[in-house]
Design a protein around this motif. Structure first.
Motif, PDB file in Angstrom:
ATOM      1  N   GLY A   1       0.780  -1.224   0.000  1.00 47.13           N
ATOM      2  CA  GLY A   1       0.000   0.000   0.000  1.00 47.13           C
ATOM      3  C   GLY A   1       0.809   1.269   0.000  1.00 47.13           C
ATOM      4  O   GLY A   1       0.250   2.362  -0.052  1.00 47.13           O
ATOM      5  N   ASP A   2       2.128   1.151   0.050  1.00 46.40           N
ATOM      6  CA  ASP A   2       2.999   2.321   0.110  1.00 46.40           C
ATOM      7  C   ASP A   2       3.466   2.674  -1.302  1.00 46.40           C
ATOM      8  O   ASP A   2       2.964   2.147  -2.294  1.00 46.40           O
ATOM      9  CB  ASP A   2       4.179   1.999   1.030  1.00 46.40           C
ATOM     10  N   SER A   3       4.464   3.549  -1.387  1.00 48.37           N
ATOM     11  CA  SER A   3       5.037   3.911  -2.678  1.00 48.37           C
ATOM     12  C   SER A   3       6.527   4.152  -2.519  1.00 48.37           C
ATOM     13  O   SER A   3       7.020   4.415  -1.413  1.00 48.37           O
ATOM     14  CB  SER A   3       4.380   5.178  -3.233  1.00 48.37           C
ATOM     15  N   GLY A   4       7.251   4.063  -3.606  1.00 51.21           N
ATOM     16  CA  GLY A   4       8.679   4.321  -3.564  1.00 51.21           C
ATOM     17  C   GLY A   4       9.019   5.733  -3.138  1.00 51.21           C
ATOM     18  O   GLY A   4       9.815   5.930  -2.207  1.00 51.21           O
ATOM     19  N   PRO A   5       8.445   6.761  -3.779  1.00 51.39           N
ATOM     20  CA  PRO A   5       8.781   8.137  -3.398  1.00 51.39           C
ATOM     21  C   PRO A   5       8.554   8.452  -1.927  1.00 51.39           C
ATOM     22  O   PRO A   5       9.288   9.243  -1.339  1.00 51.39           O
ATOM     23  CB  PRO A   5       7.852   8.966  -4.294  1.00 51.39           C
ATOM     24  N   ALA A   6       7.543   7.824  -1.310  1.00 51.99           N
ATOM     25  CA  ALA A   6       7.270   8.088   0.107  1.00 51.99           C
ATOM     26  C   ALA A   6       8.394   7.602   1.010  1.00 51.99           C
ATOM     27  O   ALA A   6       8.495   8.031   2.163  1.00 51.99           O
ATOM     28  CB  ALA A   6       5.956   7.428   0.523  1.00 51.99           C
ATOM     29  N   ASN A   7       9.236   6.715   0.505  1.00 55.16           N
ATOM     30  CA  ASN A   7      10.326   6.165   1.309  1.00 55.16           C
ATOM     31  C   ASN A   7      11.677   6.816   1.035  1.00 55.16           C
ATOM     32  O   ASN A   7      12.666   6.473   1.675  1.00 55.16           O
ATOM     33  CB  ASN A   7      10.437   4.653   1.062  1.00 55.16           C
ATOM     34  N   GLU A   8      11.735   7.747   0.103  1.00 55.66           N
ATOM     35  CA  GLU A   8      13.005   8.364  -0.254  1.00 55.66           C
ATOM     36  C   GLU A   8      13.710   9.080   0.902  1.00 55.66           C
ATOM     37  O   GLU A   8      14.944   9.167   0.908  1.00 55.66           O
ATOM     38  CB  GLU A   8      12.818   9.301  -1.442  1.00 55.66           C
ATOM     39  N   PRO A   9      12.999   9.615   1.916  1.00 55.48           N
ATOM     40  CA  PRO A   9      13.710  10.228   3.040  1.00 55.48           C
ATOM     41  C   PRO A   9      14.662   9.285   3.768  1.00 55.48           C
ATOM     42  O   PRO A   9      15.518   9.743   4.533  1.00 55.48           O
ATOM     43  CB  PRO A   9      12.572  10.694   3.959  1.00 55.48           C
TER      44      PRO A   9
END
Length: 268
Positions: free
Chosen positions: A67-75
């Protein structure tokens, strides 16, 4: 059926402030389908990618949870401050949208199907879907190898469903990689897969981190990992975190930074 009425919980970390203003990745677990929550915290910008004149020396691939996304994890990149990571290329791909059984067929970003939540050591496994997802991960790794990065400077990391896919991808890759890091994940296939693991892949080290208070991917599912890997002759460093639920903490990411740093090869 609306999303709000759909049972189960997603397997994704979120950035949120603590009482001490420390950045932490966490998940809000509920008996209902969770929609992504955004934090009011603005993390520092990630370090710039290597310039065209400076070829990447290492590659870190991060696989997100259900349910997540790659860009949301970039931090996550911002936690890697050692100079050894100045020439690291990062990739945060997003899973395709697909129906997920544990959420009554609701369509969401998912690497493969999950049949039940919480995930236990004996939960049903979507091996066909896992193997299809592994092919896509291997294609990403192959592109970096073709670009000149030493496979032993390639690290695959992932949280929850992404952690399960990390394990599968590393074990089934035909060459020795720098390592695979599993956070709150599980073994997504049966022991019969062991015969498909190449001698080179058995040399790839595994870092496994799991919260003992995890009620989404049960701690027992994480504990099943080291015996499985031992049976396959693979080295695994397992870290248990008391009182940690289905989350990623700064402590885990700092440990990952040091773990990768100590395994980077001096040249490509």
């Amino acid at each position: 059926m609306s999303l709000r009425s759909c049972p189960s919980s997603l397997l994704l970390p979120r950035l949120r402030p603590s009482s001490l203003a420390v950045l932490a990745f966490t998940v809000f677990a509920s008996p209902f389908l969770l929609l992504p929550r955004r934090s009011a915290v603005n993390p520092p910008p990630p370090p710039p990618p290597p310039s065209p004149s400076m070829a990447a020396r290492s590659f870190v691939l991060w696989l997100h949870g259900l349910g997540d996304s790659g860009p949301a994890n970039e931090p996550i990149r911002t936690f890697f401050t050692f100079p050894e990571f100045n020439l690291t290329k990062w990739a945060f791909p997003s899973a395709p949208h697909a129906p997920v059984s544990c959420n009554y067929g609701a369509i969401m970003p998912s690497w493969f199907d999950i049949h039940e939540i919480p995930v236990a050591a004996v939960s049903p496994k979507d091996e066909k879907g896992v193997l299809k997802a592994v092919e896509n991960v291997h294609a990403m790794i192959d592109r970096e190898v073709a670009a000149g990065i030493n496979p032993e400077n390639i690290f695959v990391c992932g949280f929850s469903q992404g952690g399960a896919l990390t394990l599968a991808s590393v074990l089934l890759y035909p060459k020795t990689l720098g390592g695979g890091a599993v956070f709150s994940g599980w073994v997504p296939f049966n022991s019969s897969i062991i015969e498909r693991i190449s001698p080179e892949a058995r040399k790839t080290p595994i870092l496994w981190s799991h919260g003992m208070a995890d009620r989404t991917v049960l701690f027992e599912a994480g504990q099943a990992g080291p015996p499985f890997l031992q049976q396959a002759g693979i080295s695994c460093e397992f870290k248990a975190y008391p009182d940690l639920g289905h989350s990623i903490t700064p402590e885990e990411l700092r440990s990952l930074e040091s773990w990768i740093k100590s395994r980077l090869k001096s040249s490509s």
